[in-house]
Design an enzyme around this catalytic site. Structure first.
Site, PDB file in Angstrom:
ATOM      1  CG  ASN A   1      -1.743   1.218   1.382  1.00 21.54           C
ATOM      2  OD1 ASN A   1      -1.780   2.053   0.468  1.00 21.54           O
ATOM      3  ND2 ASN A   1      -2.429   1.355   2.499  1.00 21.54           N
TER       4      ASN A   1
ATOM      5  CE  LYS B   1      -0.185   3.108   4.804  1.00 14.93           C
ATOM      6  NZ  LYS B   1      -0.079   3.185   6.246  1.00 14.93           N
TER       7      LYS B   1
ATOM      8  CG  HIS C   1      -5.748   1.709   5.241  1.00 12.55           C
ATOM      9  ND1 HIS C   1      -5.341   2.623   6.177  1.00 12.55           N
ATOM     10  CD2 HIS C   1      -4.712   0.852   5.063  1.00 12.55           C
ATOM     11  CE1 HIS C   1      -4.099   2.332   6.545  1.00 12.55           C
ATOM     12  NE2 HIS C   1      -3.692   1.265   5.889  1.00 12.55           N
TER      13      HIS C   1
ATOM     14  CD  GLU D   1      -3.197  -2.509   7.266  1.00 12.07           C
ATOM     15  OE1 GLU D   1      -2.089  -2.721   6.760  1.00 12.07           O
ATOM     16  OE2 GLU D   1      -3.844  -1.466   7.064  1.00 12.07           O
TER      17      GLU D   1
ATOM     18  N   GLY E   1       2.813   2.123  10.873  1.00  7.17           N
ATOM     19  CA  GLY E   1       3.805   3.186  10.776  1.00  7.17           C
ATOM     20  C   GLY E   1       4.523   3.504  12.072  1.00  7.17           C
TER      21      GLY E   1
HETATM   22  P1  13P Z   1       3.233   0.301   7.636  1.00  2.73           P
HETATM   23  O1  13P Z   1       3.730  -0.985   7.015  1.00  2.73           O
HETATM   24  O2  13P Z   1       3.967   1.511   7.180  1.00  2.73           O
HETATM   25  O3  13P Z   1       3.144   0.163   9.141  1.00  2.73           O
HETATM   26  O4  13P Z   1       1.723   0.511   7.114  1.00  2.73           O
HETATM   27  C1  13P Z   1       0.828  -0.531   7.211  1.00  2.73           C
HETATM   28  C2  13P Z   1      -0.386  -0.181   6.443  1.00  2.73           C
HETATM   29  O5  13P Z   1      -1.159   0.670   6.837  1.00  2.73           O
HETATM   30  C3  13P Z   1      -0.622  -0.882   5.176  1.00  2.73           C
HETATM   31  O6  13P Z   1      -1.911  -0.652   4.706  1.00  2.73           O
END
Ligand code: 13P
Length: 251
Positions: free
Chosen positions: A11, A13, A99, A169, A175
């Site tokens: 992802n 983002k 998400h 998640e 993050g």
């Molecule tokens: P990170 O791998 O940066 O923690 O993000 C996870 C995420 O939100 C994937 O959709």
């Protein structure tokens, strides 16, 4: 026992412009080649603005492209929104819905997300439905209850293992570099699998991904857990070496 292929999904983002995004996509396409790895599918979900060139960059390879969100309607007066059919038209085979960043930043409810997931199925896309508890919810012992509620509220009618993936998640792990214990991940995935009975026709075959601070150093132990069928990767999916190392950690 049902054999489930791993899905390693990136992802991106709100990262990457056309030049670095297509370069990253082409790098991964060269590593995977034209034939899918016997262990895993590799999916990258760039921002919608570069979905078409990224899909073009991976065309001819086994790397798949996907969207990060979609609207529930196929078309209409919805300024700034993107229909699942439009993502498919741009080369997507999947779309992430629900998400936590959408649930939080855009106040998306499970009812809305269910509509988006249904739109994905209507458009012939695989819906990657995200669920996960906040830190406060975990600290107060409500994690499983919250995730179960998000699941039952977000999985659309007609969901099957072929058209729907669940991504667990935990919001507090995204993050942050923090992850739940392996026992907590395993327990949540087992609960999700059990909860899918009645929501999908073939719960044993549905892929359940873990997401939240997955990196090369922890991928093998997480992907080795029962009922963890892949990873939804944020930050580490922006570096080809790291994303590839995570995929290579599939058992
Ligand atoms: P990170 O791998 O940066 O923690 O993000 C996870 C995420 O939100 C994937 O959709």
């Amino acid at each position: 026992m049902t054999v489930r292929r791993y899905l390693i999904a990136g992802n991106w983002k709100m990262h990457c412009r056309r030049s670095d995004g297509t370069a990253l996509a082409a790098d991964l396409a060269a590593r995977v080649g034209p034939t899918p790895d016997p262990r895993f599918d590799l999916l990258i979900c760039p921002p919608a603005t570069i979905l078409a060139p990224v899909a073009h960059a991976v065309a001819g390879s086994a790397v798949l492209a996907g969207g990060q969100d979609c609207h529930a309607q196929a078309q209409g007066a919805h300024t700034g929104d993107i229909a699942a059919e439009m993502l498919a038209d741009a080369g997507a085979s999947s779309v992430i819905v629900g998400h936590s960043e959408r649930r939080t930043n855009h106040a998306e409810t499970s009812t809305l997300i269910k509509g988006k997931a249904a739109a994905a199925l209507r458009a012939g896309l695989t819906a990657i439905v995200c669920v996960g508890e906040t830190e406060a919810e975990r600290d107060t012992g409500r994690a499983e209850q919250v995730v179960a509620g998000q699941l039952s509220g977000s999985i659309p009618d007609g969901a099957t293992a072929a058209n729907t993936v669940v991504a667990y998640e935990p919001v507090w792990a995204i993050g942050t570099g923090r992850t739940p214990t392996l026992a907590d991940i395993a327990a949540m995935h087992a609960m999700i699998r059990a909860k899918l009975v009645g929501l999908v026709a073939d719960p044993d075959a549905v892929r359940i991904l873990y997401g939240g601070s997955v990196k090369p150093s922890n991928a093998a132990e997480i992907l080795g857990l029962a009922d963890v069928d892949g990873a939804l990767v944020g930050g580490a999916s922006l570096k080809a070496d790291d994303f590839w190392a995570i995929a290579q950690a599939c058992p």
